[in-house]
Write a protein that holds these residues in place. Structure first.
Motif, short mmCIF file in Angstrom:
data_model
loop_
_atom_site.label_atom_id
_atom_site.label_comp_id
_atom_site.label_asym_id
_atom_site.label_seq_id
_atom_site.Cartn_x
_atom_site.Cartn_y
_atom_site.Cartn_z
N THR A 79 0.90 -1.44 0.04
CA THR A 79 0.04 0.09 -0.11
C THR A 79 0.90 1.43 0.11
O THR A 79 0.75 2.09 -0.80
CB THR A 79 -0.94 0.16 1.15
N LEU A 80 1.92 1.27 0.70
CA LEU A 80 2.93 2.30 0.75
C LEU A 80 3.59 2.57 -0.55
O LEU A 80 3.63 3.67 -1.26
CB LEU A 80 4.12 2.24 1.85
N ASP A 81 3.86 1.34 -1.24
CA ASP A 81 4.66 1.63 -2.44
C ASP A 81 3.59 2.01 -3.47
O ASP A 81 3.76 2.84 -4.66
CB ASP A 81 4.91 0.09 -3.10
N VAL A 82 2.08 1.78 -3.60
CA VAL A 82 1.02 2.41 -4.33
C VAL A 82 1.17 3.77 -4.25
O VAL A 82 1.04 4.62 -4.96
CB VAL A 82 0.04 1.63 -4.03
N ALA A 83 1.18 4.40 -2.83
CA ALA A 83 1.16 5.80 -2.56
C ALA A 83 2.38 6.51 -3.29
O ALA A 83 2.12 7.51 -3.66
CB ALA A 83 1.03 5.77 -0.97
N LYS A 84 3.59 6.03 -3.07
CA LYS A 84 4.68 6.34 -3.67
C LYS A 84 4.75 6.36 -5.04
O LYS A 84 5.14 7.39 -5.65
CB LYS A 84 6.01 5.73 -3.27
N SER A 85 3.86 5.57 -5.89
CA SER A 85 3.93 5.64 -7.26
C SER A 85 3.16 6.92 -7.88
O SER A 85 3.34 6.97 -9.01
CB SER A 85 3.10 4.32 -7.69
N ALA A 86 2.53 7.44 -6.92
CA ALA A 86 1.69 8.71 -7.30
C ALA A 86 2.53 9.85 -7.84
O ALA A 86 2.15 10.83 -8.55
CB ALA A 86 0.83 9.24 -6.20
N TYR A 87 3.90 9.94 -7.07
CA TYR A 87 4.89 10.80 -7.58
C TYR A 87 5.25 10.73 -9.02
O TYR A 87 5.70 11.79 -9.87
CB TYR A 87 6.08 10.62 -6.83
N PHE A 88 4.95 9.60 -9.71
CA PHE A 88 5.41 9.38 -11.21
C PHE A 88 4.13 9.61 -12.34
O PHE A 88 3.15 9.03 -11.74
CB PHE A 88 6.32 7.96 -11.02
N GLN A 96 1.71 13.91 1.81
CA GLN A 96 1.11 13.72 2.90
C GLN A 96 0.46 12.31 3.10
O GLN A 96 0.30 11.70 3.81
CB GLN A 96 0.02 14.55 2.96
N ASN A 97 -0.07 11.90 1.90
CA ASN A 97 -0.60 10.47 1.67
C ASN A 97 0.45 9.36 2.11
O ASN A 97 0.28 8.43 2.66
CB ASN A 97 -1.17 10.18 0.26
N VAL A 98 1.66 9.82 1.42
CA VAL A 98 2.69 8.87 1.57
C VAL A 98 3.15 8.59 3.03
O VAL A 98 3.38 7.49 3.59
CB VAL A 98 4.11 9.32 0.84
N LYS A 99 3.37 10.00 3.83
CA LYS A 99 3.33 9.79 5.23
C LYS A 99 2.24 9.18 5.92
O LYS A 99 2.86 8.22 7.03
CB LYS A 99 3.34 11.36 5.83
N ALA A 100 1.00 9.29 5.74
CA ALA A 100 0.10 8.34 6.21
C ALA A 100 0.24 6.83 6.15
O ALA A 100 0.18 6.14 7.06
CB ALA A 100 -1.08 8.87 5.66
N ASN A 101 0.54 6.60 4.79
CA ASN A 101 0.73 5.13 4.49
C ASN A 101 2.05 4.43 5.21
O ASN A 101 2.00 3.32 5.50
CB ASN A 101 0.71 4.91 3.04
N LYS A 102 3.07 5.55 5.17
CA LYS A 102 4.28 4.74 6.14
C LYS A 102 4.06 4.69 7.33
O LYS A 102 4.57 3.90 7.93
CB LYS A 102 5.58 6.01 5.83
N ALA A 103 3.22 5.58 8.01
CA ALA A 103 3.06 5.43 9.33
C ALA A 103 2.22 4.09 9.64
O ALA A 103 2.30 3.40 10.56
CB ALA A 103 2.27 6.51 9.89
#
Length: 476
Positions: free
Chosen positions: A91-100, A149-156
């Motif tokens: 799920t965190l990887d999915v959130a990070k993919s939004a940067y691209f 911010q979404n990445v931070k939430a998923n990382k937490a």
């Protein structure tokens, strides 16, 4: 003596969000201001992962070591917690993919006919027939940090699942240890009961011999038989508890009872009570408890979600584009006049949505407030668990020490009562009382040893595992 200790909630950027939320909620007390700074034992603490510190090895019992090792490999709850970590990581990887950007490729062939009667004047219909090859792109630019911010939430959330796994591991090891301690306690109680039963039957033979010689009454025989029967009656319930405990251990290590019954049913000595444990129990240790770490990360997740909700009030900048070729003949797809392209930057801003974003922000803040309450409860519960464990350990160790003298005196009283009874100097009631007292006191000692061992396990569990002084500044 308990002294106030200020708690730092996080080492990351959550503090600013909480301070702002605090100001918006009439200066509500978000965190408990103080917890006990230390308990009665000397400071000695560092933390490792539950599978690395192996605190259970302090008991010096190889069977217990093997059981916990099996539980670590086979327990279903632990496997499920590990799977939740992997899910959260994806799920965190999915959130990070939004940067691209998202890029799509397409190729095809189209053939059709357009109508000539759609205008005010009817014309001849036209047909088309062409090949196409192209690519398109969509990209939401993180202009105002919503994706971050979404990445931070998923990382937490991911870190919370890791803390949950460690908590499951600590709890699993503790539950295996406590079940094993119970098993050895029951087995030792049966051994004591059988030992006393042999002595009680010897006394019964003496009483029966005196009865046949006319030196004792039938009442004395009946009293002696009652003591023997009472001791025998206590054994089946202990045997049932042994079987039940082996079943519990089997569930924890994912083994059916018949697979481990022959291994564990043979009596063995109880693990060593850690008298000189040097258990350091300062308040700082609470910060490394898996459930407190999990509560902190969940708090960070909810705080980040408040930030996400606030970002919804800001514009969204996106970039779309496409490029490709179209040609009636495939050989002309890359000709001079077959190329097409388009670039479309878009700034969108929702001006009114029926107050949905306001409600969403309020919901996120309420969730954050609930998470703070949960964190406070978790910390308070940790304080109580540690306090209870240390108190129980000290009291049971004192009880063991006192019971040693009681057992010695009980044995002397029994020997004297039997000797005086044989000589006709004392009634048989004294023997009965001494027999019951001696058995009860030996049982009490075994029970106290089991409680002391369990209290040590509870203390390790309450503090999230083992620790030592070597890694501390100035540690010995």
């Amino acid at each position: 003596m308990k002294t106030p200790l200020k708690l730092a909630l996080f080492t990351f950027t959550l503090s600013g969000v909480i301070l702002q939320a605090n100001a918006e909620n009439n200066d509500r007390d978000w965190l408990l201001e103080s917890i006990p700074q230390s308990w009665d034992y000397q400071s000695a603490y560092t933390q490792k992962l539950p599978t690395e510190d192996a605190w259970w090895k302090t008991f010096g019992d190889s069977t217990l070591d093997s059981l916990i090792n099996m539980a670590e490999k086979e327990n279903y709850n632990l496997s499920a917690a590990l799977a939740r970590i992997e899910m959260a990581k994806k799920t965190l990887d999915v959130a990070k993919s939004a940067y691209f950007p998202t890029i799509d490729l397409s190729a095809g062939w189209s053939k059709g006919q357009s109508s000539g009667a759609t205008g005010p004047v009817v014309t001849k219909s036209s047909s088309y027939d062409y090949f196409s090859l192209g690519a398109s792109m969509q990209w939401e630019i993180d202009l105002f940090g919503k994706i971050t911010q979404n990445v931070k939430a998923n990382k937490a959330a991911y870190n919370a699942t890791r803390a949950e796994y460690e908590g499951v591991m600590v709890s699993l090891a503790a539950n295996v240890a406590k079940a094993y301690i119970n098993l050895r306690t029951y087995q030792n109680e049966i051994q004591v009961a059988n030992s006393h039963l042999e002595e009680q039957e010897k006394v019964l033979k003496i009483v029966e011999a005196r009865f046949h010689a006319g030196l004792a009454s039938m009442l004395e025989v009946s009293q002696s038989r009652t003591v023997v029967a009472s001791t025998k009656a206590s054994i089946p319930s202990l045997e049932a508890m042994i079987e039940s405990t082996i079943n519990s251990i089997g569930l924890l290590i994912a083994k059916y009872p018949e697979e481990i019954n022959s291994w564990l049913s043979s009596p063995a000595p109880m693990p060593n009570v850690v008298y000189g444990a040097n258990l350091g129990v300062p308040a700082d240790l609470l910060r490394r408890r898996p459930d407190i770490l999990q509560a902190e990360y969940q708090l960070a997740q909810y705080a980040a979600q408040v930030g996400i909700a606030k970002k919804d009030f800001l514009p969204t900048l996106s970039l779309t584009g496409s490029i490709g070729t179209q040609s009636h003949d495939a050989k002309n797809l890359f000709g001079d006049h077959s190329m097409y392209w388009e670039v479309s930057p878009t700034l969108s801003w929702t001006l009114f949505d029926g107050l949905a974003r306001n409600y969403k922000t309020a919901e996120a803040k309420a969730a954050l407030e609930a998470a703070v309450d949960s964190y406070n409860y978790t910390v308070m519960n940790a304080v109580i668990e540690v306090s209870n464990a240390t108190t129980t350990f000290k009291s049971t160790m004192k009880a063991i020490e006192l019971t040693e003298d009681v057992i010695t005196n009980s044995k002397e009283s029994l020997d004297l009562a039997i000797d005086r009874y044989k000589k006709g100097l004392s009634p048989f009631n004294n023997v009965v009382d001494a027999q019951i007292s001696y058995l009860t006191n030996q049982d009490s000692k075994i029970t106290a040893q089991g409680k002391a061992l369990t209290a040590v396990v509870n203390l390790y569990e309450a503090l999230g595992g083992g620790w030592n002084t070597s890694a501390l500044p100035g540690g010995q």
